[in-house]
Design an enzyme around this catalytic site. Structure first.
Site, PDB file in Angstrom:
ATOM      1  N   ASN A  11       0.857  -1.225  -0.093  1.00  0.00           N
ATOM      2  CA  ASN A  11       0.079   0.041  -0.063  1.00  0.00           C
ATOM      3  C   ASN A  11       0.915   1.154   0.127  1.00  0.00           C
ATOM      4  O   ASN A  11       1.597   1.553   1.169  1.00  0.00           O
ATOM      5  CB  ASN A  11      -1.166   0.003   1.381  1.00  0.00           C
ATOM      6  CG  ASN A  11      -1.682   1.206   1.505  1.00  0.00           C
ATOM      7  OD1 ASN A  11      -1.810   2.229   0.426  1.00  0.00           O
ATOM      8  ND2 ASN A  11      -2.376   1.405   2.644  1.00  0.00           N
ATOM      9  N   HIS A  96      -9.396   1.127   5.038  1.00  0.00           N
ATOM     10  CA  HIS A  96      -8.179   1.315   5.672  1.00  0.00           C
ATOM     11  C   HIS A  96      -8.252   2.049   7.043  1.00  0.00           C
ATOM     12  O   HIS A  96      -9.001   3.283   6.872  1.00  0.00           O
ATOM     13  CB  HIS A  96      -6.965   1.849   4.894  1.00  0.00           C
ATOM     14  CG  HIS A  96      -5.741   2.010   5.435  1.00  0.00           C
ATOM     15  ND1 HIS A  96      -5.092   2.816   6.445  1.00  0.00           N
ATOM     16  CD2 HIS A  96      -4.717   1.038   5.255  1.00  0.00           C
ATOM     17  CE1 HIS A  96      -4.147   2.512   6.661  1.00  0.00           C
ATOM     18  NE2 HIS A  96      -3.464   1.403   6.088  1.00  0.00           N
ATOM     19  N   GLY A 233       5.148   1.615   4.150  1.00  0.00           N
ATOM     20  CA  GLY A 233       6.316   1.927   3.988  1.00  0.00           C
ATOM     21  C   GLY A 233       7.273   1.372   3.424  1.00  0.00           C
ATOM     22  O   GLY A 233       7.948   1.728   2.325  1.00  0.00           O
TER      23      GLY A 233
HETATM   24  P1  13P Z   1       3.296   0.601   7.431  1.00  0.00           P
HETATM   25  O1  13P Z   1       3.756  -0.748   6.870  1.00  0.00           O
HETATM   26  O2  13P Z   1       4.027   1.764   6.733  1.00  0.00           O
HETATM   27  O3  13P Z   1       3.356   0.355   9.103  1.00  0.00           O
HETATM   28  O4  13P Z   1       1.829   0.783   6.948  1.00  0.00           O
HETATM   29  C1  13P Z   1       1.010  -0.415   7.091  1.00  0.00           C
HETATM   30  C2  13P Z   1      -0.480  -0.171   6.672  1.00  0.00           C
HETATM   31  O5  13P Z   1      -1.114   1.052   7.002  1.00  0.00           O
HETATM   32  C3  13P Z   1      -0.580  -0.693   5.283  1.00  0.00           C
HETATM   33  O6  13P Z   1      -1.902  -0.651   4.762  1.00  0.00           O
END
Ligand code: 13P
Length: 249
Positions: A11, A96, A233
């Protein structure tokens, strides 16, 4: 518990410019060496067509990050699941926590979006997850059960569906639940889905998301009941994304 083929979905959130297409090409190259795991990228809407072109001929799937529940119409700034499908996307993330919190999306709205995804032939990745306050109050399993009841359409029994457990306090924080905490929630989700859908629950993949990195992927991806990852990320860089995928393969 059944072992299902794992899915690692990236994502990208509100990240990525045309220059990021080089990462997509590197993912396509790197993915050739991987087997036994499904990959998918959910770039921002501005890049979705370009990413679709970059993914042509590869096994990596494509997804949107959100959709409107309607097919078309006067909804400035919104994107319908039919539009996503038209780009070649096969998935769409709905519900989300950043949409639930930042855009006031209720379980009913999320369920409507998931149903719209089915209508367009997309597989929804429906997100659930508790806040830190809810966890501290001991409400985690009740919160997740409520979100599953309210956000998952009945058609999930017969239509490809993915659910992502993303504890809000683990998103973008570098903080992850213990494997025991992940196992507890995933076991509870399996039980809830089996109660509602019977044997059809077997077909629903349950991802974990929240600070998944190359360093912790192997441990998290081997928790019983975890069928893959929804990665934020660490999905922006091909090297990290591929390492996470390799941890599942
Ligand atoms: P991170 O992997 O950046 O913590 O984000 C998780 C997320 O919200 C994926 O949808």
């Amino acid at each position: 518990m059944t072992t299902r083929r794992k899915l690692v979905a990236g994502n990208w959130k509100m990240n990525g410019l045309k220059a990021s297409l080089s990462e997509v090409r590197a993912m396509v190259d790197g993915a050739k060496a991987l087997s036994g795991v499904d990959l998918s990228i959910c770039p921002p809407a501005t890049l979705i067509s370009a990413v679709a072109s970059a993914l042509e001929g590869s096994a990596i799937g494509l997804g949107g990050q959100d959709c409107h529940a309607e097919r078309s119409g006067a909804f400035t700034g919104d994107i319908s699941p039919e539009m996503l499908a038209d780009t070649g996307a096969g998935f769409v993330i709905v519900g989300h926590s950043e949409r639930r919190a930042g855009h006031g999306e209720t379980d009913a709205v999320v369920a409507a979006k998931a149903s719209a995804a089915y209508r367009a032939g997309l597989t929804p990745i429906i997100c659930v997850g508790e806040s830190l306050e809810q966890r501290d109050r001991g409400e985690t399993l009740a919160v997740i059960a409520g979100q599953l009841a309210g956000s998952i359409p009945d058609a999930a029994a017969t239509t490809p569906t993915v659910i992502a457990y993303e504890p809000i306090w683990a998103i973008g924080t570098g903080r992850t639940p213990t494997t025991a905490q992940v196992a507890e929630v995933h076991a509870a989700m399996v039980a809830t889905l089996q109660q509602r859908f019977g044997a059809a629950a077997e077909g629903i993949r349950l991802l974990y998301g929240g600070s998944v990195k190359p360093e912790n992927a192997r441990e998290l991806m081997h928790v019983p009941g975890v069928d893959g990852a929804l990665v934020g990320g660490a999905s922006l860089k091909a090297g990290d994304f591929l390492k996470i995928a390799a941890a599942c393969a």
